[in-house]
Motif scaffolding. Structure first.
Motif, mmCIF file in Angstrom:
data_model
loop_
_atom_site.group_PDB
_atom_site.id
_atom_site.type_symbol
_atom_site.label_atom_id
_atom_site.label_comp_id
_atom_site.label_asym_id
_atom_site.label_seq_id
_atom_site.Cartn_x
_atom_site.Cartn_y
_atom_site.Cartn_z
ATOM 1 N N TYR A 1 -32.633 -20.475 1.651
ATOM 2 C CA TYR A 1 -31.314 -20.154 1.074
ATOM 3 C C TYR A 1 -30.627 -19.088 1.793
ATOM 4 O O TYR A 1 -31.123 -17.898 1.934
ATOM 5 C CB TYR A 1 -31.202 -19.877 -0.662
ATOM 6 N N SER B 1 -25.056 -18.794 -1.174
ATOM 7 C CA SER B 1 -25.326 -19.353 -2.660
ATOM 8 C C SER B 1 -25.570 -18.132 -3.710
ATOM 9 O O SER B 1 -26.326 -17.090 -3.044
ATOM 10 C CB SER B 1 -26.274 -20.477 -3.012
ATOM 11 N N THR B 2 -25.568 -18.328 -4.704
ATOM 12 C CA THR B 2 -25.843 -17.214 -5.743
ATOM 13 C C THR B 2 -26.525 -18.030 -6.924
ATOM 14 O O THR B 2 -26.168 -19.128 -7.108
ATOM 15 C CB THR B 2 -24.827 -16.365 -6.584
ATOM 16 N N LYS B 3 -27.756 -17.619 -7.506
ATOM 17 C CA LYS B 3 -28.398 -18.196 -8.719
ATOM 18 C C LYS B 3 -28.316 -17.347 -9.955
ATOM 19 O O LYS B 3 -28.486 -16.163 -9.953
ATOM 20 C CB LYS B 3 -29.534 -18.545 -8.307
ATOM 21 N N LYS C 1 -30.046 -17.412 -13.761
ATOM 22 C CA LYS C 1 -31.249 -18.236 -14.609
ATOM 23 C C LYS C 1 -31.292 -17.459 -15.890
ATOM 24 O O LYS C 1 -31.269 -16.457 -16.149
ATOM 25 C CB LYS C 1 -32.499 -17.828 -13.815
ATOM 26 N N THR D 1 -22.643 -18.117 -14.595
ATOM 27 C CA THR D 1 -22.949 -17.690 -13.220
ATOM 28 C C THR D 1 -21.910 -16.676 -12.846
ATOM 29 O O THR D 1 -21.033 -16.428 -13.584
ATOM 30 C CB THR D 1 -22.615 -19.010 -12.308
ATOM 31 N N SER E 1 -31.410 -22.842 -15.145
ATOM 32 C CA SER E 1 -30.938 -22.320 -13.884
ATOM 33 C C SER E 1 -29.652 -22.935 -13.140
ATOM 34 O O SER E 1 -29.741 -24.369 -13.309
ATOM 35 C CB SER E 1 -31.956 -21.951 -12.979
ATOM 36 N N ARG F 1 -27.528 -22.866 -9.253
ATOM 37 C CA ARG F 1 -27.129 -22.190 -8.180
ATOM 38 C C ARG F 1 -25.817 -22.655 -7.340
ATOM 39 O O ARG F 1 -25.543 -23.945 -7.564
ATOM 40 C CB ARG F 1 -28.270 -22.636 -7.176
ATOM 41 N N TYR G 1 -23.168 -22.953 -4.409
ATOM 42 C CA TYR G 1 -23.019 -22.881 -2.823
ATOM 43 C C TYR G 1 -21.470 -22.745 -2.719
ATOM 44 O O TYR G 1 -20.616 -23.373 -3.070
ATOM 45 C CB TYR G 1 -23.705 -24.017 -2.204
#
Length: 290
Positions: free
Chosen positions: A38, A77-79, A81, A99, A283, A285, A287
Motif C-alpha cells: 500500500y 490509503s488509510t485503514k 479496523k 473511517t 475493516s 480501506r 483510497y
C-alpha cells in the motif's frame, strides 16, 4: 464523466468460508489484502515527481501523470479496523466502525485537530474496500446448501451490514456525534414499522450474511469510482443473489461523490426473534488520488 471500467474481477466475493471459534481456513483473498503493498503519501508524491520532472526529454504533462497514476491505482490509503467482535441482537442497530475523514489525519493525542493531507481535486476518493467476517445464528446444515435444490444462500436473511457516508466528519461537532454513534453501550432495540426503510435489507445494503448459516464467511466488497452497473440490470440482480451485495451499490456513485472530510460508518443490523448477527471482523480501506 469518468470512462467506464470493464467489469472484470471487480466484486471478489467468493473467498473460502471460516468457522467461528475455529482456526481460520485458507482465505486467499484476505491473505492477498494483507500482503499487498500500500503506497504511502510519500511514495505517491515521489512517483509523481519522477514522472513530472525526471522523464526525458522534458517530463510528462500533469494530465498524463494523473492518467498513469489512476490506471496503476497507485493511490494513498488509510485503514480502519474493528478491534473486537460484536453480537448484534434482533431489532438492534450498531455502528461498529468509522473511517478517518477523507484526506485528513486521524485524531490522536499528538494531533487532536486533524490536518489536511495532499490530495487531487474536490472528489479524490477512488476506491473503498470492505472486509467483513461474520455469520448469523445458524439453522441450516452445510449439506442443505450442497444439493442441487438448495435455496439461494442470501435469500431470506435478516442480518446484514450497511455503509453510511457522514459528511464533514473532521469537524468537532460531527466527531462528537460519531463518537456517540460508535458507543458500544448503545444497544437498545427499537420498533420498526412495516414501512420503515431499515426494517429489511434493501438494495443499498453493503453486505448480507448467508441465511441461517453458523459458519462464518469473509466477504470482501470493492467500491470503485469507475463502477457502472445499473441497479435495474440483470447483472446487478445476479450479483445481489449470488454475493449478498445490494444492487444499488454497484454504480460507483458513493465513491465518486465522497468529499474531503467525509467518513464511512459501518452499521451491523439484525431483525426478528431468533436472529443474531455475529460480527467477527470488520475493516475498511479508503483510497484517494494525489
Amino acid at each position: 464523466m469518468f470512462p467506464r471500467r470493464p467489469y472484470i474481477g471487480r466484486h471478489p466475493l467468493r473467498p473460502a468460508p471460516t468457522r467461528r471459534n475455529d482456526p481460520l481456513e485458507e482465505d486467499p483473498e484476505s491473505q492477498q489484502l494483507e500482503s499487498q503493498f500500500y503506497p504511502s503519501i510519500f511514495d505517491v508524491l515521489k512517483v509523481r515527481h519522477l514522472l513530472l520532472w525526471k522523464t526525458k526529454p522534458e517530463g510528462l504533462p500533469a494530465e498524463v501523470v494523473d492518467m498513469i497514476v489512476d490506471a496503476a491505482e497507485y493511490w494513498a490509503s488509510t485503514k480502519a479496523k474493528l478491534d473486537d467482535s460484536r453480537r448484534i441482537q434482533k431489532d438492534v442497530d450498531q455502528a461498529v466502525l468509522c473511517t478517518s475523514p477523507l484526506c485528513y489525519t486521524e485524531n490522536t493525542p499528538d494531533t487532536p485537530t486533524p490536518k489536511l493531507l495532499p490530495h487531487r481535486t474536490m472528489h479524490p476518493c477512488r476506491k473503498i474496500v470492505f472486509s467483513i467476517l461474520s455469520h448469523d445464528q445458524g439453522g441450516y446444515s452445510e449439506s442443505r446448501l450442497a444439493g442441487p435444490d438448495h435455496p439461494p444462500a442470501y435469500e431470506g436473511t435478516y442480518t446484514w451490514f450497511d455503509a453510511e457516508v457522514v459528511h464533514n466528519a473532521h469537524e468537532p461537532s460531527q466527531k462528537s456525534a460519531i463518537d456517540e454513534m460508535l458507543d458500544p453501550s448503545n444497544k437498545s432495540p427499537r420498533h420498526y414499522a412495516p414501512d420503515d426503510p431499515l426494517l429489511l435489507p434493501r438494495g443499498n445494503a453493503l453486505q448480507r450474511n448467508r441465511a441461517r448459516m453458523s459458519r462464518a464467511k469473509r466477504h470482501i466488497i470493492n467500491w470503485h469510482y469507475l463502477d457502472d452497473i445499473a441497479s435495474d440490470s440483470s447483472e446487478a440482480g445476479d450479483i445481489e443473489r449470488d454475493s449478498g451485495r445490494g444492487r444499488d451499490t454497484l454504480n460507483g456513485k458513493k465513491v465518486r461523490e465522497m468529499e474531503i472530510g467525509d467518513s464511512v460508518v459501518i452499521w451491523a443490523r439484525a431483525r426478528f426473534p431468533g436472529w443474531v448477527n455475529y460480527v467477527d471482523e470488520v475493516s475498511v480501506r479508503v483510497y484517494w488520488a494525489i
